[in-house]
Enzyme design. Structure first.
Site, mmCIF file in Angstrom:
data_model
loop_
_atom_site.group_PDB
_atom_site.id
_atom_site.type_symbol
_atom_site.label_atom_id
_atom_site.label_comp_id
_atom_site.label_asym_id
_atom_site.label_seq_id
_atom_site.Cartn_x
_atom_site.Cartn_y
_atom_site.Cartn_z
ATOM 1 N N TRP B 200 -25.555 0.114 -3.508
ATOM 2 C CA TRP B 200 -24.777 -0.366 -4.653
ATOM 3 C C TRP B 200 -25.433 0.163 -5.920
ATOM 4 O O TRP B 200 -26.644 -0.007 -6.122
ATOM 5 C CB TRP B 200 -24.767 -1.891 -4.630
ATOM 6 C CG TRP B 200 -24.021 -2.563 -5.729
ATOM 7 C CD1 TRP B 200 -22.766 -2.270 -6.179
ATOM 8 C CD2 TRP B 200 -24.481 -3.684 -6.495
ATOM 9 N NE1 TRP B 200 -22.414 -3.146 -7.167
ATOM 10 C CE2 TRP B 200 -23.443 -4.037 -7.383
ATOM 11 C CE3 TRP B 200 -25.647 -4.442 -6.509
ATOM 12 C CZ2 TRP B 200 -23.542 -5.088 -8.290
ATOM 13 C CZ3 TRP B 200 -25.744 -5.503 -7.411
ATOM 14 C CH2 TRP B 200 -24.699 -5.813 -8.292
ATOM 15 N N ASP B 281 -30.096 -8.356 0.593
ATOM 16 C CA ASP B 281 -29.009 -8.609 -0.351
ATOM 17 C C ASP B 281 -27.821 -9.076 0.484
ATOM 18 O O ASP B 281 -27.263 -8.291 1.253
ATOM 19 C CB ASP B 281 -28.676 -7.331 -1.129
ATOM 20 C CG ASP B 281 -27.620 -7.567 -2.210
ATOM 21 O OD1 ASP B 281 -27.378 -6.652 -3.015
ATOM 22 O OD2 ASP B 281 -27.024 -8.669 -2.250
ATOM 23 N N LYS B 317 -17.674 -13.199 -3.353
ATOM 24 C CA LYS B 317 -16.605 -12.771 -2.450
ATOM 25 C C LYS B 317 -16.217 -13.858 -1.472
ATOM 26 O O LYS B 317 -15.036 -14.129 -1.277
ATOM 27 C CB LYS B 317 -17.019 -11.519 -1.668
ATOM 28 C CG LYS B 317 -16.927 -10.236 -2.473
ATOM 29 C CD LYS B 317 -18.144 -10.017 -3.334
ATOM 30 C CE LYS B 317 -18.149 -8.655 -3.983
ATOM 31 N NZ LYS B 317 -19.320 -8.500 -4.876
#
Lengths: 429, 470
Positions: B200, B281, B317
């Site tokens: 990311w 993560d 999310k």
């Protein structure tokens, strides 16, 4: 390198003790963090912790600056409840842009600088929604570190303790300017001006827009003018921390005079704005950080850099507080009602100041207490010593920060007499 | 001289309360100066109703070119964020065919944003409760912290019982990563963080701004459009002992390529062998496979192995709480005493960034997880979201196989989660956008969440065209 050596020696110890095949860190000792020291309790937020531990039924929390009503209860403003109902079920939860809710930012900045401020009309204000005042100051501090290398931040002595943490962690060198004069429990104006005269061109001066925290001592309008003159003459950058607009005098316009006056005088200012106190949105973490640039094009560039800083810190800010504030400021009826509620809070505090002062004076205290009513805003700098503060905590279950700062919001008609008696006791013992 | 006094009077008059003793003088001077300026009192726009004053309206004065201001004048334009910039470009487009496969936010089949039913329920309950809006403690809402630990490691985990978990509510994934990064910078000075190639994009920004050095380990294999496992192991083995390794707990962003459980075991063995500190993560727990437990398997494997690890969790999310910025940073330690100290230091770090975290999103999580029925509803909604994404992957795969059977499109259904690394080159990506109005990041990443059944065939044709002709 050193760490690798440490780990290797740990492993050889482990192997020597017959713990072959087991990772060094599987023992009961951290492979990395054994030397991490316990951090000291936060001087302000730690008071609440101590207060909560106390079992005394009459305990008083005069530590953190959160408003309380006359029954000592937290307050959610009526306009906030109304705004909450208005937006319930109506919103998506999509990421805000990095700079936050634009409508909120525009309305918030207009509140601070005035709806018809030419700087706004000219598009010269680079502004982001921020994580309340702390987040705004941290973004500003990171901006300073990056784009004003070598510039020092000049901070009042004393100031809100967290200013030091913020600028230190951002790697900005701090220096103090005289501010509080213990003898008068007022402003050391000559000292302040003298220290500002020593600043280097390009340094940043951190100014409290109103209701100085922790002293409650604000410059007069005339003194602000002189401060502005010195800052102009020395070519310094004024950065205002505005956490109490409306909350100090009860009048939002009046509480914004200092930053607006600086803009009128031709300074380009930086501004940290918080809605924690004046809208009672402490937990929502809602504020703005802004920098006024020379022109619109430059403001866009500055804003783009502020966004880069924010992106690596939290990506984009939380939505709820922005939505609430924007709705309140954008609805003329709600905004007027808010003005009334904020004035109500400010008035209660002013009442309590008068009450506290007269109660102590009635006890024939040998010390002066007029500073209690001369100081302004949520906090009173009582002049109590650390030892006296400790006594108040241990013997009277009254909790305040060790610098003698009390949050007037924690004082009410039900406890002001007890507080006065306790202060009198520890100052005459 | 008179003009200066006039200015002083103006200022005094504008704020009389501060100068009780000046009030009378001000009134007298006001009378005098009104006379001086022809008796006209000019009300300022800034004055409240009913107050007559001689304050000047805000003037446009010559800008002061202070030293600091000239530094501000030199600030250069920053480049637009590569990911968030795509959404902006998409918004600007007027084409009816446009398709936003940029940012990773879930969309329904109608391509609308989605607020989970459990979130609406939770917010209604919260409105009824009329809770206050006081500051949270620096470490965040206690019920949220417990819920988040239980979600990741399972309820009543050994680590929680033994006081080996230091959990700090923070500003979603980004904020949690930043706390970790600042902690590494402070207490593991000189340590390098190894991130997957690719990762990311914001990982690099976060560590850079915290002053932590970042290196890459091999991860994505363009040949197989899958995991370069041997390369990954080799690079991690070559890393200095004590380095930090950033691992995606599941649904790797941007590739969608996850190690198998066997591969995770091998990574764990290597981490133990080389004394590496894993930093997980976790942004898609429950969202990847549809199962909270399955998506936590890698983290739990490591946690059960008795090693230390760092963890960043996000609820953006899986609970659709994007804009509320809800997440947590956790240190899992091997002894309670060190863990306590680490928490205290993380609190210090957080205090200087944002003081304490936002309350709203944390309360929603606590409400949802705290009630059995709502928690189960959440599980179904997550299965629904993950299911739609799996479904749309299958449809895209089927279309591509039909249109272009010569190429191997297996990666589309092998990859997992919101994102797919298509393997498209920058030139092909440009064609996707310019010719087909498909907005995606230059690295070839598409967000499956932004795709629906109705557009799957369109996308397949666009991909096929780009792959054949560019």
């Amino acid at each position: 390198m050193l760490r690798s050596l440490q780990l290797r020696s740990l492993r050889s110890v482990a192997e020597a003790s017959g713990l072959r095949g087991i990772a060094t860190s599987a023992a009961s000792k951290s492979a990395w963090f054994t030397d991490v020291p316990q951090a000291p309790t936060d001087p302000i937020l730690g008071i609440t912790e101590a207060f909560q531990k106390s079992q005394d039924p009459n305990k008083m929390n005069l530590g953190v600056g959160a408003y309380r009503d006359d029954q000592g209860k937290p307050v959610v403003l009526d306009v906030v409840r109304e705004a909450e109902k208005q937006i319930a079920g109506e919103h998506y939860m999509e990421y805000l842009p990095i700079g936050g809710n634009k409508q909120f930012v525009d309305r918030a900045v207009a509140l601070a600088l005035g709806d018809d401020n030419p700087a706004i009309a000219d598009g010269r204000v680079a502004a982001l929604q921020s994580l309340s005042g702390t987040g705004a100051c941290r973004v500003m501090a990171e901006f300073m570190a990056r784009f004003m290398p070598g510039a020092k931040i000049h901070i009042s002595d004393p100031t809100w303790a967290n200013h030091h943490n913020i600028f230190r962690d951002a790697g900005v060198e701090r220096t103090l300017y005289k501010y509080y004069k213990p003898e008068t429990r007022g402003l050391d104006f000559e000292g302040m001006i003298a220290d500002l005269q020593k600043a280097n061109e390009g340094d940043v001066i951190l100014l409290h827009a109103c209701a100085h925290n922790p002293t409650g001592v604000d410059p007069t309008a005339d003194q602000w003018q002189q401060i502005s003159d010195v800052i102009k003459e020395k070519r310094l950058f004024p950065f205002f921390d505005s956490a109490y607009q409306g909350f100090a005098t009860g009048d939002c316009e009046r509480d914004a005079r200092a930053p607006r006056m600086f803009l009128e005088q031709g300074h380009n200012i930086g501004l940290s704005q918080s809605f924690a106190k004046n809208m009672g949105l402490y937990g929502q973490r809602i504020g703005t950080v802004s920098i006024v640039a020379d022109d619109k094009a430059q403001a866009k560039k500055v804003e783009s850099q502020l966004k880069l800083i924010a992106r690596a810190m939290y990506s984009n800010p939380p939505m709820m507080g922005a939505h609430l504030v924007s709705n309140i400021l954008g609805d003329p009826k709600l905004k007027q009602r808010w003005f009334v509620e904020v004035k109500g809070m400010a008035d209660r505090i002013i009442d309590m100041r008068q009450s506290l002062r007269s109660n102590i004076e009635k006890l024939n205290s040998p010390l002066p207490w007029k500073h209690i009513t001369e100081q302004i805003g949520m906090f009173a700098y009582t002049g109590l010593t650390g030892e006296q503060v400790d006594k108040l905590a241990q013997e009277h279950h009254i909790y305040m920060t060790r610098n003698g700062r009390i949050s007037m919001a924690g004082v009410n008609s039900g406890n002001v007499e007890r507080l006065s008696a306790a202060i009198h006791k520890v100052t005459t013992a | 001289s008179p003009p200066q006094r006039l200015i002083a009077i103006t200022d005094l008059h504008c704020a009389p309360e501060k100068f009780g003793l000046f009030k009378m003088q001000a009134a007298q001077m006001h009378a005098q100066s009104s006379h001086m300026i022809g008796g006209q009192a000019k009300p300022s726009a800034a004055m409240p109703q009913g107050r007559i004053g001689i304050c000047a309206r805000p003037q446009r004065v010559a800008r002061i070119v202070a030293g600091a201001n000239s530094k501000i004048s030199q600030v250069p334009q920053a480049p637009p964020d590569p990911i968030l910039g795509i959404s902006e470009a998409f918004k600007a487009s007027t084409s009816p065919d446009k398709l936003n496969l940029g940012v990773g936010a879930y969309r329904t089949e109608e391509l609308k944003p989605y607020v989970l039913d459990v979130v609406k329920k939770a917010e209604r309950r919260m409105l009824e409760k009329e809770e206050n809006k006081e500051y949270l403690p620096i470490e965040g809402l206690a019920s949220f912290r417990k819920a988040t630990m239980d979600l990741m490691l399972g309820p009543n985990s050994k680590a929680a019982q033994e006081g080996r978990l230091a959990t700090l509510q923070s500003l979603s994934g980004t904020g949690s990563l930043r706390i970790g990064a600042e902690f590494i910078a402070k207490f593991l000075a000189g340590t390098t963080v190894y991130v997957s190639n690719p990762t990311w994009g914001n990982h690099n920004n976060i560590f850079a701004d915290a002053g932590v050095e970042v290196q890459k380990y091999r991860y994505f294999d363009p040949e197989t459009v899958g995991l370069d496992f041997d390369g990954m192991i080799a690079d991690l083995r070559a890393a200095p002992e004590g380095s930090v390794v950033l691992l995606h707990a599941c649904a790797h962003n941007p590739t969608g390529v996850d190690p198998t459980l066997e591969q995770w075991q091998a990574i764990l063995d290597l981490v133990k062998e080389r004394s590496l500190l894993p930093f997980f993560d976790s942004a898609y727990q429950g969202f990847a496979s549809g199962s909270l437990d399955e998506d936590a398997a890698a983290v739990r494997l490591f946690a059960d192995a008795g090693i230390e690890l760092l963890l960043a969790q996000s609820y953006s999310k899986n609970l659709g709480l994007y804009a509320e910025r809800v997440g947590a940073f956790t240190y899992l330690g091997v002894d309670a005493d060190t863990t306590k100290k680490v928490l205290s230091q993380c609190k210090r770090i957080a205090r200087a960034i944002y003081s304490n975290p936002p309350v709203h999103g944390a309360r929603i999580v606590a409400e949802v997880v705290g009630d059995e029925a709502t928690f189960n509803e959440w599980r179904s909604e997550m299965e629904g979201m993950a299911g739609r994404i799996k479904g749309v992957r299958q449809e895209l795969y089927d279309h591509l196989n039909r249109i272009n059977p010569d190429k191997n499109w297996d990666f589309i259904i092998n990859q997992i989660g919101m994102f797919s690394f298509t393997g498209l080159t920058p030139a092909q990506v440009e064609n996707m956008t310019n010719k087909h109005q498909v907005y995606m990041t230059k690295d070839g990443r598409i967000s499956m969440a932004g795709l629906n059944s109705a557009r799957a065939e369109y996308l397949a044709k666009a991909i096929d065209d780009s792959v054949r002709n560019f």
